[in-house]
Design a protein around this motif. Sequence first.
Motif, PDB file in Angstrom:
ATOM      1  N   THR A 174       0.917  -1.339  -0.286  1.00  0.00           N
ATOM      2  CA  THR A 174       0.072   0.094   0.046  1.00  0.00           C
ATOM      3  C   THR A 174       0.945   1.217  -0.006  1.00  0.00           C
ATOM      4  OG1 THR A 174      -1.716  -1.225   1.167  1.00  0.00           O
ATOM      5  CG2 THR A 174      -1.818   1.154   1.191  1.00  0.00           C
ATOM      6  N   GLY A 175       1.888   1.357   0.897  1.00  0.00           N
ATOM      7  CA  GLY A 175       2.663   2.578   1.097  1.00  0.00           C
ATOM      8  C   GLY A 175       3.475   2.797  -0.543  1.00  0.00           C
ATOM      9  N   ASN A 176       3.882   1.730  -1.250  1.00  0.00           N
ATOM     10  CA  ASN A 176       4.650   1.799  -2.280  1.00  0.00           C
ATOM     11  C   ASN A 176       3.853   1.978  -3.379  1.00  0.00           C
ATOM     12  OD1 ASN A 176       7.124   1.531  -0.784  1.00  0.00           O
ATOM     13  ND2 ASN A 176       7.234  -0.550  -1.018  1.00  0.00           N
ATOM     14  N   GLY A 177       2.261   1.892  -3.327  1.00  0.00           N
ATOM     15  CA  GLY A 177       1.334   1.852  -4.477  1.00  0.00           C
ATOM     16  C   GLY A 177       1.459   0.921  -5.202  1.00  0.00           C
ATOM     17  N   GLN A 178       1.945  -0.402  -4.659  1.00  0.00           N
ATOM     18  CA  GLN A 178       2.058  -1.377  -5.572  1.00  0.00           C
ATOM     19  C   GLN A 178       1.038  -2.588  -5.300  1.00  0.00           C
ATOM     20  OE1 GLN A 178       5.998  -2.185  -4.084  1.00  0.00           O
ATOM     21  NE2 GLN A 178       6.901  -1.455  -5.849  1.00  0.00           N
ATOM     22  N   LEU A 179      -0.076  -2.149  -4.583  1.00  0.00           N
ATOM     23  CA  LEU A 179      -1.238  -3.149  -4.351  1.00  0.00           C
ATOM     24  C   LEU A 179      -1.846  -3.480  -5.650  1.00  0.00           C
ATOM     25  CD1 LEU A 179      -2.360  -4.357  -1.755  1.00  0.00           C
ATOM     26  CD2 LEU A 179      -4.356  -2.879  -1.711  1.00  0.00           C
ATOM     27  N   PRO A 180      -1.901  -4.702  -6.233  1.00  0.00           N
ATOM     28  CA  PRO A 180      -2.503  -4.987  -7.411  1.00  0.00           C
ATOM     29  C   PRO A 180      -3.930  -4.456  -7.498  1.00  0.00           C
ATOM     30  CG  PRO A 180      -1.412  -7.020  -6.655  1.00  0.00           C
ATOM     31  CD  PRO A 180      -1.317  -5.978  -5.396  1.00  0.00           C
ATOM     32  N   PRO A 185      -8.971  -2.300  -2.561  1.00  0.00           N
ATOM     33  CA  PRO A 185      -8.265  -2.340  -1.205  1.00  0.00           C
ATOM     34  C   PRO A 185      -9.060  -3.310  -0.127  1.00  0.00           C
ATOM     35  CG  PRO A 185      -7.873  -0.309  -2.133  1.00  0.00           C
ATOM     36  CD  PRO A 185      -9.061  -0.907  -2.936  1.00  0.00           C
ATOM     37  N   THR A 186     -10.285  -3.046   0.077  1.00  0.00           N
ATOM     38  CA  THR A 186     -11.021  -3.698   0.786  1.00  0.00           C
ATOM     39  C   THR A 186     -11.144  -5.215   0.644  1.00  0.00           C
ATOM     40  OG1 THR A 186     -12.555  -1.765   1.386  1.00  0.00           O
ATOM     41  CG2 THR A 186     -13.510  -3.900   2.085  1.00  0.00           C
ATOM     42  N   ALA A 187     -11.079  -5.499  -0.598  1.00  0.00           N
ATOM     43  CA  ALA A 187     -11.246  -6.766  -0.844  1.00  0.00           C
ATOM     44  C   ALA A 187     -10.096  -7.542  -0.538  1.00  0.00           C
ATOM     45  CB  ALA A 187     -11.614  -7.148  -2.348  1.00  0.00           C
ATOM     46  N   TRP A 188      -8.576  -6.909  -0.673  1.00  0.00           N
ATOM     47  CA  TRP A 188      -7.318  -7.297  -0.539  1.00  0.00           C
ATOM     48  C   TRP A 188      -7.354  -7.674   1.149  1.00  0.00           C
ATOM     49  CZ3 TRP A 188      -4.532 -10.226  -3.411  1.00  0.00           C
ATOM     50  CH2 TRP A 188      -4.474  -9.774  -5.000  1.00  0.00           C
TER      51      TRP A 188
END
Length: 262
Positions: A174-180, A185-188
């Motif tokens: 999240t911090g690196n903006g790399q969450l696919p 985000p809620t689903a992850w």
Amino acid sequence: MSIVRPTSAQMTRRLAVLAAALFAIIIPQAQLLLGWGQTQAEFAADSDATLRVAGYAFSIWGLIYLGLLVYAVRQALPRTGESDILGRLGWPSVVALLGIGWWIVAAAADWEWATVVLIFGSVAALAGAMLANAETIRLLPRGDADRWMTVLPLSLLAGWLTIAAPLNLITVLTGNGQLPGVLPPTAWALLVGVMVTGMGLFGAWRMRLLSYPLPIAWGLLGAFVAEQERNPALAFPILGLAVLTLVGGLWLSLRLKPGVER
């Protein structure tokens, strides 16, 4: 029963466990006293936009450190007889203890990906060894000293690392903006909750231990507390997973017979 005295090689392993435990316990205190780098709370809060855990949940480390100290000191005493479980969990616990100690250093220095490698390496070594030796753990008598002073503290650590590792990963991504972007985000965050719940229940079934899923349920409850106002769509399913982990862990650890696989 006669005590099986440890050999020279076994005493070396025992002293390595003691040294690693002291390192793991002293490092966070030294970091706090010196005021060097980020605290654990600051590191966790830096990029918690996807999944947050209430700060009080991390107080479990006090109980974990106490248990680890009991484990390390007791197994290092020559009068403590050698046993299968001490031998099988000794070196994996050294890896995990060194890992959590160096994690403090990496977090303080903001070496984000180093924290991910260290925490996943620690949980893989310890939880992997415990699951691999589940039959030996299951068959320990209820009052056995190894159950209370070896398996209990190590399973508490393994359980907490089971939830802390994916939380660490999702925080760094999240911090690196790399969450696919294939999922919101809620689903992850929910996927992480489902995965750790599954691991907690699997561990309880394999080892017949409540002390493994209990820290996972505690962490999920901490996530519910932190997210209930910010993201209720995440918080309440997470609460359901916490209850499932606790109730399922109780049933699996207390109702199933220790020596039965199914």
